[in-house]
Design an enzyme around this catalytic site. Structure first.
Site, PDB file in Angstrom:
ATOM      1  N   LYS A   1       0.771  -1.097  -0.024  1.00  0.00           N
ATOM      2  CA  LYS A   1      -0.022  -0.037   0.023  1.00  0.00           C
ATOM      3  C   LYS A   1       0.990   1.351   0.039  1.00  0.00           C
ATOM      4  CE  LYS A   1      -3.452   2.662   2.266  1.00  0.00           C
ATOM      5  NZ  LYS A   1      -3.744   3.323   3.592  1.00  0.00           N
TER       6      LYS A   1
ATOM      7  N   GLY B   1      -8.026   9.478   9.332  1.00  0.00           N
ATOM      8  CA  GLY B   1      -8.210   9.833  10.814  1.00  0.00           C
ATOM      9  C   GLY B   1      -9.402  11.016  11.247  1.00  0.00           C
TER      10      GLY B   1
ATOM     11  N   ALA C   1      -9.587   5.984   3.875  1.00  0.00           N
ATOM     12  CA  ALA C   1      -9.315   7.356   4.515  1.00  0.00           C
ATOM     13  C   ALA C   1     -10.594   8.111   4.884  1.00  0.00           C
ATOM     14  CB  ALA C   1      -8.268   8.119   4.407  1.00  0.00           C
ATOM     15  N   GLY C   2     -11.007   8.571   5.905  1.00  0.00           N
ATOM     16  CA  GLY C   2     -11.907   9.559   6.403  1.00  0.00           C
ATOM     17  C   GLY C   2     -13.294   8.807   6.587  1.00  0.00           C
TER      18      GLY C   2
ATOM     19  N   ASN D   1      -9.751   2.239   9.535  1.00  0.00           N
ATOM     20  CA  ASN D   1      -8.958   2.065  10.790  1.00  0.00           C
ATOM     21  C   ASN D   1      -9.575   2.804  11.918  1.00  0.00           C
ATOM     22  OD1 ASN D   1      -6.682   1.723  12.412  1.00  0.00           O
ATOM     23  ND2 ASN D   1      -5.150   2.584  11.175  1.00  0.00           N
ATOM     24  N   THR D   2      -9.113   3.976  12.074  1.00  0.00           N
ATOM     25  CA  THR D   2      -9.395   4.918  12.964  1.00  0.00           C
ATOM     26  C   THR D   2     -10.769   4.710  13.689  1.00  0.00           C
ATOM     27  OG1 THR D   2      -8.143   6.690  12.359  1.00  0.00           O
ATOM     28  CG2 THR D   2      -9.584   7.268  14.057  1.00  0.00           C
TER      29      THR D   2
END
Lengths: 261, 402
Positions: free
Chosen positions: A102, A163, A189-190, A211-212
């Site tokens: 990645k 994040g 992301a986001g 993830n976050t």
């Protein structure tokens, strides 16, 4: 089968949810959340892992990720330019990790936005060296096409900064990327809520990376399940086809039905 | 190595135009309503920050802490990064009223040989550390650039993340240190109050306030990836220091945009030369300041050292801190006893051997300051885990800084 499998390069994945492994309260919780999510692909920041092969007990994140269950996708987070990213990717392979990467190059440690110029240069080099390259990009349709031209296996546009939990702020650009894509598109992301993931999938994204929103939750395992269900629901709706939207109400009992009586 | 463009302007100019007095006065008379408005600001301004550290805000500390905790978890995750300082030398040509290493203090001094530095590094690596801050007093003769470069080169294999806290240098002098593998540069302004700065720095190159103020910019131009700044609380009014530090951070984020920034908020600790802190910042004020900094600068790392006692450190872990030192020694050779055979005093740049009488107490070099949290790294890591956070030892790979 509930939804069609995801195919990236020569591999098939039943799950269309990809998980990141940062920010968890402990490696044990991370392992349990991966399990609960039923993901088959997880990404790990190489800078956090031990690449020396000496099983460093103070950098043992990889020991909590079963390579039989998950495709381990090393990421180059921390690299600020193409040269550093390429070096890290090569090191990962030398350490016995899969030849998948990645590709993340963010020169700005604050918003972690990807550098398109360096990403393209690194992608070209890594593809030539036989890597399966999954580049993290801003939702820029032109860079997405350029990366496909040099042989990337996917493109991974962001919905909002890493994040941020901001959702699909780049929705209209992602639509264009999807429209033009010849490889799977992973929204990365986001994504802060299951509804964001479902929305990305309904738009036609091939997978979502989260993830976050899972890692920092008080109950990461249940939140992982929630995301898994949202991704599957969104994909299923996309495969079936959503109904058209209208500006005005459409009566379920048509007004002109009497004409057919 | 990263390629950073030289910074066109300097914070020295912005600092001169900063209405510090007015912002402090505004902070002191902030109303509860104004505090609430700043608490809810989507992108807080420096004025909002002044309102967040106000006496009015002190009454709302619990609410502020809740905001800070949530924001820190979102941006940094449930993780605390750990590091340790490694003191190379306590020789110094400066006189700073508050510092144990001041040249006129009759302390025991030593500069570790590179192989002794390596022994210290190995002791730290065995404890788990992969992120180490190399610290030295300012002394071009004992702590030459070539010496520091040599230390970095031999340590880099063992310790992937190396930062430096040394006397300020020119960009050209920093470059070989970056090339050798140093990743971060830490330089505290000590105090942003020019008058206090003049009073407390009585001799040596450190007297030049502006030269020190522009150090992070020079370091960035040389290619350092991480910059650390800070104020030493106890040299002037704490709110003024805090506002200036926040303004400095804001400027660096804009102009040195590729560097990761950390802030340190050390409070004066007992040391040789005994100095009484001015306007000491209380535990409660420090907590408010950390939370306010988090709201103003959500992506900036906040460092908490072993200067602070264990109970306070435990309490602050969830509230905004991202980086902690552990098991620290502030004297060269503190981890292994290295260098104890070469202890001496220094007068006017010359080494003075210890006399017979002094040898009985000369078991080690003198530390820069006394530490308050004396727990071992292992105990601290366990405490972090019990609070629901992961202690992160390695967050950098040597491949990124070859």
């Amino acid at each position: 089968m509930a939804v069609a499998p995801l195919k990236i390069a020569d591999r098939e994945f039943a799950s269309r949810l990809i998980l990141g492994t940062g920010k968890f309260a402990s490696p044990e919780l991370m392992r349990d959340a991966l399990e609960a999510s039923e993901t088959e692909m997880v990404t790990v920041a190489l800078r956090r892992a031990d690449l020396s092969g000496e099983k460093d007990p103070f950098a043992n994140i990889l020991e909590f990720i079963d390579p039989e269950k998950y495709l381990l996708l090393p990421n180059t987070s921390g690299a600020m330019n193409a040269e550093e990213a390429v070096r890290l990717a090569r090191l990962a392979v030398a350490a016995g990790l899969p030849k998948w990467v990645k590709l993340e190059i963010h020169p700005d440690p604050r918003y972690l936005l990807p550098d398109p110029v360096e990403t393209l240069a690194a992608a070209e080099q890594l593809v030539q060296e036989g890597f399966t390259v999954l580049p993290y990009i801003n939702a820029d349709p032109v860079i997405a096409k350029r990366l496909q031209e040099v042989g990337c296996a996917t493109v991974m546009p962001l919905g909002a900064p890493i994040g941020s939990n901001g959702g699909l702020q780049t929705r209209d650009q992602i639509r264009i990327i999807l429209d033009q894509a010849t490889v799977p598109v992973v929204v990365d992301a986001g994504i802060g809520a299951p509804s964001h993931a479902a929305e990305a999938m309904e738009l036609g994204a091939d997978a979502a990376l989260v993830n976050t929103a899972i890692a920092v939750n008080d109950d990461p395992c249940r939140m992982a399940r929630a995301f898994a269900q949202a991704v599957e629901a969104g994909r299923m709706a996309y495969e079936i086809g959503l109904g058209a939207t209208h500006a005005t109400a459409q009566a379920t009992s048509p007004l002109t039905a009497f004409l057919d009586e | 190595m990263p390629h950073h463009q030289p910074v066109e302007s300097s914070f020295v100019d912005s600092f001169a135009a900063l209405p510090l007095g007015a912002l402090r006065a505004h902070s002191l008379r902030t109303t509860e309503e104004e505090f609430q408005k700043s608490l809810g600001a989507a992108q807080p301004s420096l004025e909002d920050f002044a309102q967040l550290i106000s006496p009015a805000g002190a009454d709302q500390l619990e609410t502020l802490a809740g905001h800070s905790k949530a924001l820190t978890q979102q941006r940094f995750g449930r993780a605390i990064r750990l590091f340790a300082p490694l003191y190379l030398s306590n020789e110094c040509i400066n006189n700073c009223a508050y510092c144990g290493f001041s040249r006129d203090n009759p302390i025991l001094r030593v500069t570790l040989e590179p192989e002794e530095v390596m022994a210290e590094a190995q002791a730290l690596a065995e404890q788990g550390f992969r992120n180490v801050l190399l610290v030295a007093g300012e002394h071009p003769k004992f702590v030459s650039n070539g010496y520091v470069e040599q230390c970095i080169r031999i340590l880099h294999e063992t310790l992937p993340s190396l930062s430096l806290e040394l006397g300020p240098l020119e960009t050209d002098a920093y470059q070989p240190l970056v090339t050798a593998g140093a990743e971060g540069l830490v330089v505290y302004q000590e105090t942003y109050d020019r008058n206090a700065y003049r009073v407390h720095h009585t001799a040596g190159p450190k007297k030049d306030f502006d030269w020190r103020l522009a150090t992070p910019e020079r370091a960035y131009a040389a290619g350092f990836r991480r910059l650390g700044i800070g104020a030493l609380f106890g040299l002037s009014d704490w709110r003024t220091e805090a506002i200036a530090l926040a303004a400095h951070a804001e400027w660096l984020l804009k102009h040195c945009w590729k560097a990761q920034l950390t802030l340190s908020l050390p409070r004066l600790r007992p040391c040789a030369g005994s100095f009484d802190p001015i306007d000491p910042i209380s535990d409660r004020d420090l907590t408010q300041l950390i939370c306010a900094l988090r709201l103003f600068l959500p992506d900036v790392g906040i460092v908490l050292s072993t200067r602070e006692p264990a109970t306070l450190r435990n309490g602050l872990i969830p509230l905004g801190v991202t980086l902690m030192s552990a098991g620290s020694h502030t004297e060269p050779g503190g981890y292994t006893g290295a260098g104890s055979d070469k202890l001496h005093k220094t007068e006017r740049g010359k080494m003075i051997a210890l006399t017979e009488q002094s040898s009985e107490w000369a078991t080690g070099a003198t530390g820069q300051f006394d530490i308050a949290d004396e727990r071992s790294p292992e105990i601290i890591a366990q405490q972090i885990i019990s609070l629901g956070y992961e202690p992160v030892w390695k967050d950098w790979d040597a491949a990124l800084t070859p």
